[in-house]
Design a protein around this motif. Structure first.
Motif, short mmCIF file in Angstrom:
data_model
loop_
_atom_site.label_atom_id
_atom_site.label_comp_id
_atom_site.label_asym_id
_atom_site.label_seq_id
_atom_site.Cartn_x
_atom_site.Cartn_y
_atom_site.Cartn_z
N SER A 179 0.83 -1.19 0.00
CA SER A 179 0.00 0.00 0.00
C SER A 179 0.87 1.25 0.00
CB SER A 179 -1.00 -0.02 1.15
OG SER A 179 -0.35 0.14 2.35
N PHE A 180 0.29 2.31 -0.54
CA PHE A 180 0.99 3.58 -0.60
C PHE A 180 0.27 4.54 0.32
CE2 PHE A 180 1.93 7.66 -2.96
CZ PHE A 180 3.24 7.73 -2.54
N MET A 181 1.02 5.10 1.29
CA MET A 181 0.43 6.04 2.24
C MET A 181 0.85 7.44 1.85
SD MET A 181 1.04 6.20 6.28
CE MET A 181 -0.35 6.51 7.31
N THR A 182 -0.15 8.27 1.59
CA THR A 182 0.15 9.65 1.21
C THR A 182 -1.05 10.52 1.54
OG1 THR A 182 1.04 11.01 -0.59
CG2 THR A 182 -0.72 9.48 -1.20
N ALA A 183 -0.98 11.81 1.21
CA ALA A 183 -2.15 12.68 1.31
C ALA A 183 -2.31 13.39 -0.03
CB ALA A 183 -1.98 13.69 2.44
N ILE A 184 -3.54 13.50 -0.48
CA ILE A 184 -3.86 14.12 -1.77
C ILE A 184 -5.08 15.03 -1.58
CG2 ILE A 184 -2.92 12.16 -3.06
CD1 ILE A 184 -5.80 11.18 -3.50
N GLY A 185 -5.60 15.60 -2.65
CA GLY A 185 -6.76 16.46 -2.53
C GLY A 185 -8.06 15.73 -2.81
N ARG A 186 -9.11 16.54 -3.06
CA ARG A 186 -10.40 15.95 -3.42
C ARG A 186 -10.74 16.25 -4.87
NH1 ARG A 186 -12.65 13.91 1.00
NH2 ARG A 186 -12.06 14.77 3.01
N GLY A 194 5.29 23.08 -2.95
CA GLY A 194 5.42 23.75 -1.65
C GLY A 194 4.17 23.61 -0.78
N GLN A 195 3.01 23.53 -1.41
CA GLN A 195 1.74 23.45 -0.67
C GLN A 195 1.08 22.09 -0.84
OE1 GLN A 195 -0.17 25.65 1.32
NE2 GLN A 195 1.89 26.47 1.54
N SER A 196 1.85 21.09 -1.22
CA SER A 196 1.21 19.82 -1.55
C SER A 196 0.56 19.17 -0.32
CB SER A 196 2.21 18.85 -2.19
OG SER A 196 3.10 18.38 -1.23
N ALA A 197 -0.50 18.43 -0.57
CA ALA A 197 -1.22 17.73 0.50
C ALA A 197 -0.30 16.77 1.25
CB ALA A 197 -2.41 16.99 -0.09
N ILE A 211 -2.18 17.54 -5.13
CA ILE A 211 -0.90 16.88 -5.38
C ILE A 211 0.11 17.90 -5.91
CG2 ILE A 211 0.13 14.95 -6.64
CD1 ILE A 211 -2.60 13.88 -7.17
N GLY A 212 1.37 17.74 -5.55
CA GLY A 212 2.43 18.56 -6.14
C GLY A 212 2.67 18.16 -7.60
N LEU A 213 3.42 19.00 -8.29
CA LEU A 213 3.64 18.75 -9.73
C LEU A 213 5.08 19.08 -10.10
CD1 LEU A 213 1.30 19.87 -12.60
CD2 LEU A 213 3.64 20.70 -12.59
N TYR A 214 5.64 18.33 -11.03
CA TYR A 214 6.92 18.76 -11.61
C TYR A 214 6.89 18.61 -13.12
CZ TYR A 214 8.54 13.83 -11.66
OH TYR A 214 8.69 12.49 -11.87
N MET A 215 7.67 19.49 -13.73
CA MET A 215 7.76 19.51 -15.18
C MET A 215 9.20 19.26 -15.58
SD MET A 215 5.66 22.56 -16.86
CE MET A 215 4.60 22.19 -18.21
#
Ligand code: ADP
Length: 298
Positions: A48-55, A103-106, A84-88
């Motif tokens: 399982s992957f434990m993380t925090a994300i948005g809705r 910087g503000q990722s869940a 979720i954070g993002l990278y390009m």
């Protein structure tokens, strides 16, 4: 079935396509990559992957992506006003350059609630986390995470830690080295990469990296070193393994993450450490012959 919980941040990855201005959207992140490879390599384990994300919809897509890969999403928390954070990735003369919006990722809040960590970890046989997981935590997150991990370890759970040193995510080198050393002290297995450790901890050679983490109390330390010799110590015995030469490297992204998954998959099936390291370097060898973090090796 045994439970492996990988803890950390997943990000949206935007990688450039041949047509200028066109990007492919995917998901990646060090601990996510390891979970993704681990489920492919360890069919007998619940990963399982434990993380925090948005809705938001993008967060929903991550959950679908994880579920499609066979990864358990029970420990994915939903945050009301973050995502979720993002990278390009920008390509210049074949070199990859990364820009981050995280910087503000869940995921910075994934360890805000200690009780939630304890509840999840009570089900785990093995917890995997990294220096990046620790780096991105806000508030009391780092203290909470390490305390919950220490409690799980006391209850018999195996703790596996990749130091993954990323100075850009920390205030300064001292802060990074302090927290990474604290994390090492609650870990059973430590999987550093020597080149980063040499720069930030001043280790003269891979043996110095190995000895420093053994001194922190780990039973197993495996020091990766790109194409060079891997040094390890397991239950007091030292040794080396030479990874096979890869002449057609395409992209070394996730070499270490996939190596860790290969090592764990072999180890949990009862392989001896040198054998597990050989299996791990064979997984990484296949991954670096493909493009991107997630290469379908199976
Ligand atoms: P990280 O991605 O964490 O920096 P490394 O670059 O040390 O990790 O690579 C992890 C593992 O991947 C190595 O121990 C080795 O087995 C394999 N690997 C990485 N680069 C190469 C390479 N150029 N040739 C062969 N194997 C490699």
């Amino acid at each position: 079935m045994k439970n492996l919980i990988s803890v950390g941040e997943a990000m949206v990855e935007m990688s450039p396509q041949s047509l200028p201005g066109h990007f492919h959207m995917g998901f990646a992140g060090d601990t996510l990559n390891t979970a993704w490879y681990a489920i492919r390599l360890s069919p007998n384990w619940n990963v399982s992957f434990m993380t925090a994300i948005g809705r938001d919809k993008t967060s929903d897509q991550l959950v679908s992506f994880l579920a499609d890969a066979g990864i358990d999403t029970t420990h994915v928390q939903r945050h009301d006003d973050r995502t979720i954070g993002l990278y390009m990735i920008a390509l210049e003369k074949g070199e990859r350059h990364f820009s981050y919006w995280r910087g503000q990722s869940a995921a910075r809040q994934l360890a805000a609630d200690r009780a939630r960590l304890d509840e999840a970890f009570a089900q785990a046989d093995l917890i995997y986390f990294s220096g990046i997981t620790l780096a991105v935590q806000e508030g009391d997150g780092r203290e909470n995470l390490l305390a919950a991990i220490a409690a799980a370890r006391s209850a018999g759970c195996q703790i596996v830690f990749d130091t993954n040193l990323r100075p850009a995510l920390w205030d300064d080198n001292e802060q990074m080295c302090d927290w990474v050393s604290k994390a090492a002290e609650v870990s059973d297995m430590i999987l550093p990469s020597h080149d980063d450790e040499a720069v930030h901890f001043g280790d003269a050679d891979p043996e110095a990296t190995r000895d420093r983490y053994v001194a922190a109390g780990a039973t197993t330390v495996v020091v990766k070193n790109g194409p060079r010799t891997i040094h390890y110590q397991h239950e007091g015995r030292q040794g080396v393994v030479q990874p096979a030469i890869v002449s057609d490297v395409v992209d070394t992204t996730a070499a270490g993450d996939s190596f860790n998954a290969g090592l764990l998959a072999a180890y949990v099936e009862g392989a001896a450490i040198p054998e597990a390291i050989r299996a791990a370097s064979n997984v990484a060898r296949r991954v670096i012959k493909g493009r991107g973090a997630l290469v379908p090796i199976k």
